[in-house]
Design a protein around this motif. Structure first.
Motif, mmCIF file in Angstrom:
data_model
loop_
_atom_site.group_PDB
_atom_site.id
_atom_site.type_symbol
_atom_site.label_atom_id
_atom_site.label_comp_id
_atom_site.label_asym_id
_atom_site.label_seq_id
_atom_site.Cartn_x
_atom_site.Cartn_y
_atom_site.Cartn_z
ATOM 1 N N SER A 228 0.824 -1.203 0.000
ATOM 2 C CA SER A 228 0.000 0.000 0.000
ATOM 3 C C SER A 228 0.860 1.256 0.000
ATOM 4 O O SER A 228 0.556 2.238 -0.689
ATOM 5 C CB SER A 228 -0.919 0.009 1.230
ATOM 6 O OG SER A 228 -1.823 -1.073 1.188
ATOM 7 N N LEU A 229 1.950 1.212 0.761
ATOM 8 C CA LEU A 229 2.850 2.358 0.820
ATOM 9 C C LEU A 229 3.520 2.603 -0.522
ATOM 10 O O LEU A 229 3.632 3.756 -0.982
ATOM 11 C CB LEU A 229 3.900 2.125 1.909
ATOM 12 C CG LEU A 229 4.979 3.200 2.067
ATOM 13 C CD1 LEU A 229 4.358 4.547 2.394
ATOM 14 C CD2 LEU A 229 5.978 2.788 3.152
ATOM 15 N N ALA A 230 3.966 1.547 -1.168
ATOM 16 C CA ALA A 230 4.602 1.705 -2.478
ATOM 17 C C ALA A 230 3.629 2.303 -3.486
ATOM 18 O O ALA A 230 3.993 3.178 -4.282
ATOM 19 C CB ALA A 230 5.117 0.351 -2.976
ATOM 20 N N LEU A 231 2.378 1.852 -3.418
ATOM 21 C CA LEU A 231 1.368 2.391 -4.341
ATOM 22 C C LEU A 231 1.117 3.874 -4.066
ATOM 23 O O LEU A 231 1.061 4.685 -4.998
ATOM 24 C CB LEU A 231 0.069 1.601 -4.207
ATOM 25 C CG LEU A 231 -1.090 2.056 -5.096
ATOM 26 C CD1 LEU A 231 -0.728 1.929 -6.563
ATOM 27 C CD2 LEU A 231 -2.350 1.245 -4.778
ATOM 28 N N CYS A 232 0.974 4.244 -2.798
ATOM 29 C CA CYS A 232 0.736 5.652 -2.453
ATOM 30 C C CYS A 232 1.915 6.523 -2.882
ATOM 31 O O CYS A 232 1.731 7.623 -3.419
ATOM 32 C CB CYS A 232 0.506 5.794 -0.952
ATOM 33 S SG CYS A 232 -1.102 5.208 -0.392
ATOM 34 N N GLY A 233 3.128 6.039 -2.639
ATOM 35 C CA GLY A 233 4.298 6.810 -3.038
ATOM 36 C C GLY A 233 4.406 6.986 -4.540
ATOM 37 O O GLY A 233 4.901 8.005 -5.023
ATOM 38 N N PHE A 234 3.931 5.988 -5.278
ATOM 39 C CA PHE A 234 3.942 6.099 -6.737
ATOM 40 C C PHE A 234 2.875 7.063 -7.227
ATOM 41 O O PHE A 234 3.094 7.855 -8.154
ATOM 42 C CB PHE A 234 3.721 4.712 -7.346
ATOM 43 C CG PHE A 234 3.668 4.706 -8.851
ATOM 44 C CD1 PHE A 234 4.836 4.661 -9.590
ATOM 45 C CD2 PHE A 234 2.452 4.758 -9.523
ATOM 46 C CE1 PHE A 234 4.798 4.667 -10.979
ATOM 47 C CE2 PHE A 234 2.403 4.761 -10.900
ATOM 48 C CZ PHE A 234 3.585 4.714 -11.639
ATOM 49 N N VAL A 235 1.702 7.024 -6.608
ATOM 50 C CA VAL A 235 0.557 7.795 -7.096
ATOM 51 C C VAL A 235 0.630 9.270 -6.704
ATOM 52 O O VAL A 235 0.182 10.138 -7.454
ATOM 53 C CB VAL A 235 -0.752 7.158 -6.583
ATOM 54 C CG1 VAL A 235 -1.942 8.076 -6.800
ATOM 55 C CG2 VAL A 235 -0.982 5.825 -7.284
ATOM 56 N N ALA A 236 1.199 9.566 -5.537
ATOM 57 C CA ALA A 236 1.153 10.939 -5.006
ATOM 58 C C ALA A 236 1.634 11.992 -5.994
ATOM 59 O O ALA A 236 0.968 13.017 -6.181
ATOM 60 C CB ALA A 236 1.946 11.012 -3.702
ATOM 61 N N PRO A 237 2.782 11.830 -6.677
ATOM 62 C CA PRO A 237 3.202 12.870 -7.621
ATOM 63 C C PRO A 237 2.338 12.960 -8.872
ATOM 64 O O PRO A 237 2.460 13.928 -9.626
ATOM 65 C CB PRO A 237 4.642 12.476 -7.971
ATOM 66 C CG PRO A 237 4.733 11.030 -7.692
ATOM 67 C CD PRO A 237 3.800 10.776 -6.533
ATOM 68 N N LEU A 238 1.462 11.969 -9.078
ATOM 69 C CA LEU A 238 0.532 12.067 -10.203
ATOM 70 C C LEU A 238 -0.666 12.940 -9.857
ATOM 71 O O LEU A 238 -1.384 13.391 -10.748
ATOM 72 C CB LEU A 238 0.060 10.668 -10.621
ATOM 73 C CG LEU A 238 1.166 9.675 -10.968
ATOM 74 C CD1 LEU A 238 0.568 8.369 -11.466
ATOM 75 C CD2 LEU A 238 2.117 10.251 -12.009
ATOM 76 N N LEU A 239 -0.878 13.166 -8.557
ATOM 77 C CA LEU A 239 -1.924 14.099 -8.141
ATOM 78 C C LEU A 239 -1.413 15.533 -8.139
ATOM 79 O O LEU A 239 -2.119 16.450 -8.537
ATOM 80 C CB LEU A 239 -2.434 13.730 -6.749
ATOM 81 C CG LEU A 239 -3.735 12.946 -6.689
ATOM 82 C CD1 LEU A 239 -4.056 12.549 -5.260
ATOM 83 C CD2 LEU A 239 -4.893 13.722 -7.285
ATOM 84 N N ARG A 240 -0.177 15.723 -7.660
ATOM 85 C CA ARG A 240 0.486 17.019 -7.724
ATOM 86 C C ARG A 240 1.984 16.781 -7.704
ATOM 87 O O ARG A 240 2.451 15.824 -7.090
ATOM 88 C CB ARG A 240 0.089 17.930 -6.556
ATOM 89 C CG ARG A 240 -1.235 18.659 -6.750
ATOM 90 C CD ARG A 240 -1.291 19.929 -5.920
ATOM 91 N NE ARG A 240 -0.231 20.856 -6.258
ATOM 92 C CZ ARG A 240 -0.267 21.711 -7.277
ATOM 93 N NH1 ARG A 240 -1.315 21.747 -8.074
ATOM 94 N NH2 ARG A 240 0.740 22.512 -7.511
ATOM 95 N N PRO A 241 2.769 17.644 -8.332
ATOM 96 C CA PRO A 241 4.213 17.394 -8.376
ATOM 97 C C PRO A 241 4.875 17.388 -7.009
ATOM 98 O O PRO A 241 5.891 16.722 -6.819
ATOM 99 C CB PRO A 241 4.742 18.538 -9.264
ATOM 100 C CG PRO A 241 3.652 19.544 -9.338
ATOM 101 C CD PRO A 241 2.372 18.798 -9.163
ATOM 102 N N GLU A 242 4.298 18.130 -6.023
ATOM 103 C CA GLU A 242 4.883 18.112 -4.685
ATOM 104 C C GLU A 242 4.772 16.735 -4.044
ATOM 105 O O GLU A 242 5.376 16.475 -3.001
ATOM 106 C CB GLU A 242 4.199 19.136 -3.783
ATOM 107 C CG GLU A 242 4.248 20.551 -4.285
ATOM 108 C CD GLU A 242 2.992 20.925 -5.065
ATOM 109 O OE1 GLU A 242 2.425 20.032 -5.745
ATOM 110 O OE2 GLU A 242 2.583 22.101 -5.011
ATOM 111 N N GLY A 243 4.003 15.840 -4.665
ATOM 112 C CA GLY A 243 3.904 14.472 -4.179
ATOM 113 C C GLY A 243 5.216 13.719 -4.233
ATOM 114 O O GLY A 243 5.313 12.626 -3.672
#
Length: 758
Positions: A228-243
């Motif tokens: 779950s953590l790997a998925l969140c870390g991958f997805v976060a910058p796709l929501l905003r670059p600060e991810g």
């Protein structure tokens, strides 16, 4: 003894959803208030930011089959700040939600993410602050006016805050696992970690009997958390670059977890053949390798958007980065950049997080003191409860608010770039309530209610801003509806279908007009960002080179933002909205585009018979300036202009061209020196320098060639003039440095330099 039956999938789903019920109830109530206020003021669904309609336009194009093209007929646009938010909206458009009905889907998503954010904030706070303060953190989050404003704004802000907070919570749980609590961690199993791996033997199964392997071995909870953590870390910058911050936190946590894994303890020899110790070690090493490989997954997330941009647009950076990011802005040298960054940090600390003039609608005055004390309490809580990784991750998330300080301005759109990091401040406030409550109990054990009382007081102080914020949300939505939305609908009814509209706010005008747009800012029109950043004069010079089919046929802009009067023709209609504070201007005007002045200033107004232009520096033309090594000062974009005036008075010899009564040219203001390199192919027989310049107070300019002064020219006070000065022709055959230096006066404005001769 038979194992208890596994719960049904429906019951398991209900158990996972149960913690969200109070948050959904609170968010639903708050959402009803926000929507009712918007409908009352705007008379229908409306959104308070034009940027929300940019997402909706990208979503519509996705549903229509255009992969991140902003308007039909144009190719890929790198202007989507969020890659995933339009992707989430596109299915609703495909299902039939059109026009403003899509706003209801946006609001529904906002409600879900608002509730989920409150739950994740409480979960992040619990290991550090305990259950009472964690519940208070969830309440603070639910009642935080900024989250309410943005949850129903149509923007990705709250969704991004949720994924940042969830990433932080999972990273902390992986680094410092705790006995699971089904009420606070949906990823945890129902049994405690200390439960034995195998059930104890019973009379029904003697010790000598081999243990029956389960059909599906239970998976360690850390494995589920890691994925779950790997998925969140991958997805976060796709929501905003600060991810990218979330990607980094996830990668570090995953790598740390993999590196600290210990080899399995030796198993007792079973009666049946068992794997050899060497095989067990190989499995352990394989698991560690898989863990390290999983740690790389989040780091791929920040590469997705640059890779798409490079593949489809030919450059890795997005147009938004080119327009808004201070770092890399060509108008900022080292000292100027450092000063701008420090000014932004100072503004963040002394005003934005303190409930100052920019954020009074969201935060109580003095909030910075609570956050500062919360930071101290966070460190104390980490020490007392043995949670240094939790505290470090929360601190890193809080410091993420410094990332928007690298923008040209982070005050746009109600400071929307800062709020996704606010859950960390709320966790620190929860730690403060816990530490103060524990201190009170040490003084008097009966004071067990201090922690929940303080947490409730903090939540109440934040919620007290809700009426003001909801009023501002509704008022801002009304303003956007009465201006950008109204003009977009007007364009759909009154402009030809093949019209191309030049815009500076591009969302609603593109979404509602159905016409192609030309984004003068360059966010959604490829190739324009560079010229917007340079200034109005550079944009005018750029428009001279645009093919006619690419030029707008109309403009709908704020005139002071456009700042390029020579291309604005007849006014068609305007939309004026007062009693608002969200719009870029009180009045936005629709114009016919005017292109007859393009190229009108390309030549001197006087030319001698037989004379030709040997070289030309067109000031503000970025390509011409680069070709002539034209030296710019820092913040040159703020002194870049485009003007149209009567033909200048000229001291040059030759006949005046009567066909050019009015000229337009780009130029740079308030210069004290101009330096460039002349490039002639061969020495002319004779040559002169013609300068198109102006001065507000009058000036004397000294002209030097290859370091030697050859004369001066007087520039009278007033509009532009053209002055000519003979040049030593023999010295112009090779690249020759030329300098125009202010000898007298406060400064001059430069528009054009020509070397003319035979």
């Amino acid at each position: 003894m038979a194992a208890p039956p596994a719960p049904s999938r429906l019951r398991a789903l209900a158990a996972r959803a149960l913690p969200y019920a109070p948050a959904l109830a609170a968010s639903g109530t708050l959402g009803a208030l926000c929507v009712r206020a918007i409908l009352a003021q705007a008379g229908g669904p409306a959104l308070p930011l034009d940027d929300a309609f940019i997402h909706m336009q990208y979503a519509r194009r996705l549903a229509e089959g255009g992969f991140f093209s902003f308007v039909a007929g144009d190719g890929y646009s790198s202007g989507a700040t969020s890659l995933l938010w339009p992707v989430l909206l596109a299915p609703f458009h495909a299902l039939g939600l059109r026009d403003l009905s899509l706003v209801y889907a946006v609001w529904a998503l906002g409600l879900v993410f608002h509730a989920a954010l409150a739950v994740e904030t409480a979960r992040l706070a619990r290991p550090l602050a305990g259950p009472a303060a964690a519940a208070g953190a969830g309440a603070m989050c639910a009642g935080f006016a900024a989250f309410a404003w943005f949850a129903w704004s149509g923007m990705e802000t709250v969704a991004f805050a949720w994924i940042l907070t969830r990433t932080a919570r999972l990273a902390a749980a992986l680094c410092e696992p705790a006995p699971p609590d089904p009420a606070t961690d949906s990823a945890a199993p129902a049994q405690p970690l200390s439960a034995p791996a195998q059930p104890p033997t019973t009379s029904a199964q003697p010790p000598s009997a081999p243990a029956q392997p389960p059909s599906a071995p239970a998976q360690p909870p850390s494995a589920s958390i890691a994925r779950s953590l790997a998925l969140c870390g991958f997805v976060a910058p796709l929501l905003r670059p600060e991810g990218a911050l979330a990607s980094l936190l996830a990668a570090v946590a995953l790598a740390f977890s993999a590196s600290r894994s210990a080899p399995p303890a030796p198993l007792p020899a079973p009666p049946l053949p068992a794997p050899s110790p060497s095989r067990g070690g190989a499995l352990w090493h394989s698991a560690r390798s898989a863990g390290r490989l999983l740690a790389l997954a989040p780091l791929l997330g920040p590469l997705v958007v640059p890779a798409l941009n490079q593949l489809l647009a030919g450059h890795p950076t997005s147009s938004t980065t080119s327009v808004k990011w201070l770092i890399g802005n060509p108008n900022y040298d080292g000292p100027t950049l450092r000063a701008a960054l420090l000014d932004n940090v100072r503004l963040l600390v002394t005003d934005v997080i303190d409930g100052g003039q920019w954020t009074a609608v969201f935060l109580p005055e003095g909030s910075a003191a609570v956050i500062a004390l919360g930071a101290v309490a966070l460190a104390v809580a980490a020490h007392r409860r043995g949670r240094p990784a939790h505290a470090a991750i929360v601190g890193a998330l809080a410091l993420g608010a410094l990332l928007p300080c690298t923008y040209l301005s982070f005050l746009w759109n109600r400071v929307r770039y800062v709020w996704p990091f606010a859950p960390a401040w709320i966790v620190m406030a929860a730690c403060l309530t816990r530490e103060l409550g524990d201190a009170a109990q040490r003084l008097r054990p009966s004071l067990h209610y201090v922690t929940p009382l303080l947490a409730g007081a903090f939540a109440g102080a934040l919620a007290a801003r809700l009426p003001w914020a909801i009023g501002d949300l509704a008022n801002s939505a009304r303003a956007i509806d009465r201006q950008q939305v109204w003009l977009g609908r007007w364009a759909a009814q009154h402009l030809p279908e093949d019209a191309r509209i030049g815009v500076n706010d591009t969302g609603a005008l593109a979404y509602f007009s159905g016409r192609r747009t030309f984004d003068v800012v360059g966010l959604t029109t490829e190739g324009e960002a560079r010229y917007w950043v340079a200034g109005a004069g550079s944009r005018f010079e750029h428009y001279e080179k645009l093919p006619p089919e690419r030029r707008p046929t109309h403009f709908i802009v704020y005139p002071h933002w456009m700042a390029c009067a020579p291309v604005l023709g007849r006014e068609l209609v305007d939309a004026t909205v007062e009693d608002q504070a969200i719009l870029g201007g009180t009045t936005m005007i629709a114009y016919e585009a005017r292109w007859d002045l393009l190229g009108s200033g390309a030549l001197p107004v006087r030319s001698a018979p037989g004379e030709r232009i040997l070289d030309e520096l067109d000031v503000s033309d970025l390509e011409s300036e680069a070709a002539h090594a034209y030296a710019l000062d820092p913040l040159a974009d703020q002194r870049n202009m485009a003007i149209a005036l009567a033909a200048p008075e000229s001291s040059a010899p030759g006949e005046l061209d009567p066909t050019r009564p009015e000229l337009a040219d780009g130029g740079r203001q308030h210069r004290t020196a101009d330096r460039f390199v002349a490039r002639l192919t061969a020495p002319p027989a004779e040559a002169r320098l013609v300068l198109r310049v102006a001065s507000d107070e009058g000036a004397e300019l000294a002209v030097s060639v290859a370091g030697e002064e050859i004369g001066t020219v007087d520039v009278p006070r007033g509009p532009w003039v053209e002055r000519a000065l003979s040049l030593p022709a023999a010295r112009l055959s090779t690249p020759t440095p030329i300098a125009i230096t202010l000898r007298r006066g406060a400064g001059f404005h430069a528009f054009h330099y020509w070397i003319a001769g035979r």
